[in-house]
Scaffold this motif. Structure first.
Motif, PDB file in Angstrom:
ATOM      1  N   ARG A   1       0.835  -1.206   0.000  1.00 11.99           N
ATOM      2  CA  ARG A   1       0.000   0.000   0.000  1.00 11.99           C
ATOM      3  C   ARG A   1       0.869   1.255   0.000  1.00 11.99           C
ATOM      4  O   ARG A   1       0.554   2.243  -0.670  1.00 11.99           O
ATOM      5  CB  ARG A   1      -0.947  -0.012   1.200  1.00 11.99           C
TER       6      ARG A   1
ATOM      7  N   VAL B   1       2.249   1.645  -3.501  1.00 12.48           N
ATOM      8  CA  VAL B   1       1.231   2.186  -4.407  1.00 12.48           C
ATOM      9  C   VAL B   1       1.133   3.697  -4.264  1.00 12.48           C
ATOM     10  O   VAL B   1       1.027   4.434  -5.256  1.00 12.48           O
ATOM     11  CB  VAL B   1      -0.135   1.522  -4.134  1.00 12.48           C
TER      12      VAL B   1
ATOM     13  N   PHE C   1      -6.038   2.023  -7.432  1.00 10.55           N
ATOM     14  CA  PHE C   1      -4.871   1.267  -6.978  1.00 10.55           C
ATOM     15  C   PHE C   1      -5.019   0.834  -5.531  1.00 10.55           C
ATOM     16  O   PHE C   1      -4.513  -0.220  -5.136  1.00 10.55           O
ATOM     17  CB  PHE C   1      -3.600   2.094  -7.163  1.00 10.55           C
TER      18      PHE C   1
ATOM     19  N   SER D   1      -4.559  -3.001  -4.632  1.00  7.31           N
ATOM     20  CA  SER D   1      -3.184  -3.197  -4.155  1.00  7.31           C
ATOM     21  C   SER D   1      -3.016  -4.479  -3.361  1.00  7.31           C
ATOM     22  O   SER D   1      -1.988  -5.163  -3.470  1.00  7.31           O
ATOM     23  CB  SER D   1      -2.735  -2.003  -3.295  1.00  7.31           C
TER      24      SER D   1
ATOM     25  N   PRO E   1       5.012  -3.815  -7.611  1.00 11.16           N
ATOM     26  CA  PRO E   1       3.900  -3.085  -8.232  1.00 11.16           C
ATOM     27  C   PRO E   1       4.399  -1.904  -9.063  1.00 11.16           C
ATOM     28  O   PRO E   1       4.466  -0.775  -8.590  1.00 11.16           O
ATOM     29  CB  PRO E   1       3.084  -2.616  -7.030  1.00 11.16           C
TER      30      PRO E   1
END
Length: 234
Positions: free
Chosen positions: A136, A139, A173, A177, A184
């Motif tokens: 996270r 992202v 996202f 995620s 990523p």
């Protein structure tokens, strides 16, 4: 860049920005972060009391969020957090492919030394977060990188066009995620940065567009997996 969220222990207020803007940013962040999931009803009276504002700036903020696609108004229910489905994602990527390619090409021509250094720092933080399994956070850093590329384009009109897309992208996202494995987007962002740093406009645009296409496929698969999870009675 990442929005700084108000302290919820005190009413929203700021002498330098309107109450409407502060409420808009806070509600939008709560939706992006998933604190207010799709289908959640937002009650004006309750939110006005929580934020310590009248209903006028709150209503204006909610109307703005509706125009941006974060809320929808339903009969008898009022404002409800809008869903973000496959069609919404496809529409977003259709537009992003064109505009992000343009932004990257312009950034290769106009990015300042300071902007290039900031991009490099963001990519380093994203890589570290990814390798540590903090997807996270990765992202968020990757979304910040996209925003910086747009800023580095030096085109105010393009920034204005991309601003509402950036918020939708962050929400998308966030939704996907936790279903992504591994790196990523770090590698593709690093290659895009190399083209921008080299001042290669054509390659920067090509890599940006290829990145959007690749991200589109992975994100749509994640959305489908998420929908399957949500529909599974178990």
């Amino acid at each position: 860049m990442t929005t700084r969220r108000p302290d919820r222990r005190t009413p929203i207020g700021d002498t330098h920005r309107s109450l409407r803007d502060r409420v808009h940013e806070e509600l939008r962040e709560r939706i992006i972060e998933g604190e207010y999931p799709a289908g959640r009803r937002l009650v004006e009276r309750e939110l006005a009391e929580e934020f310590g504002v009248s209903r006028i700036p709150l209503r204006e903020a909610m109307q703005r969020l509706e125009s941006e696609g974060f809320l929808r108004v339903q009969a008898r229910r009022g404002a409800v957090v809008a869903d973000f489905g496959t069609e919404d994602a496809e529409n977003l990527f259709d537009v992003r492919e064109k505009l992000e390619g343009l932004a990257a090409g312009l950034a290769a021509r106009r990015a300042t030394t300071a902007q290039l250094r900031t991009m490099e720092r963001l990519l380093t933080r994203s890589r570290k977060a990814s390798e540590a399994g903090r997807l996270r956070e990765a992202v968020t850093r990757n979304a910040d990188f996209h925003q910086l590329v747009v800023d580095a384009s030096g085109n105010p009109l393009l920034r204005d066009l991309m601003a509402p897309l950036d918020s939708r992208l962050r929400r998308l996202f966030r939704l996907t995620s936790e279903l992504n494995d591994g790196d990523p987007m770090c590698g593709e962002h690093e290659r895009l940065y190399e083209a921008i740093r080299a001042g290669d406009e054509r390659q920067a645009e090509e890599r940006a567009r290829a990145h959007v296409v690749g991200t589109r496929d992975a994100t749509l698969r994640s959305l489908a997996a998420r929908a399957a999870q949500d529909s599974d009675p178990a």
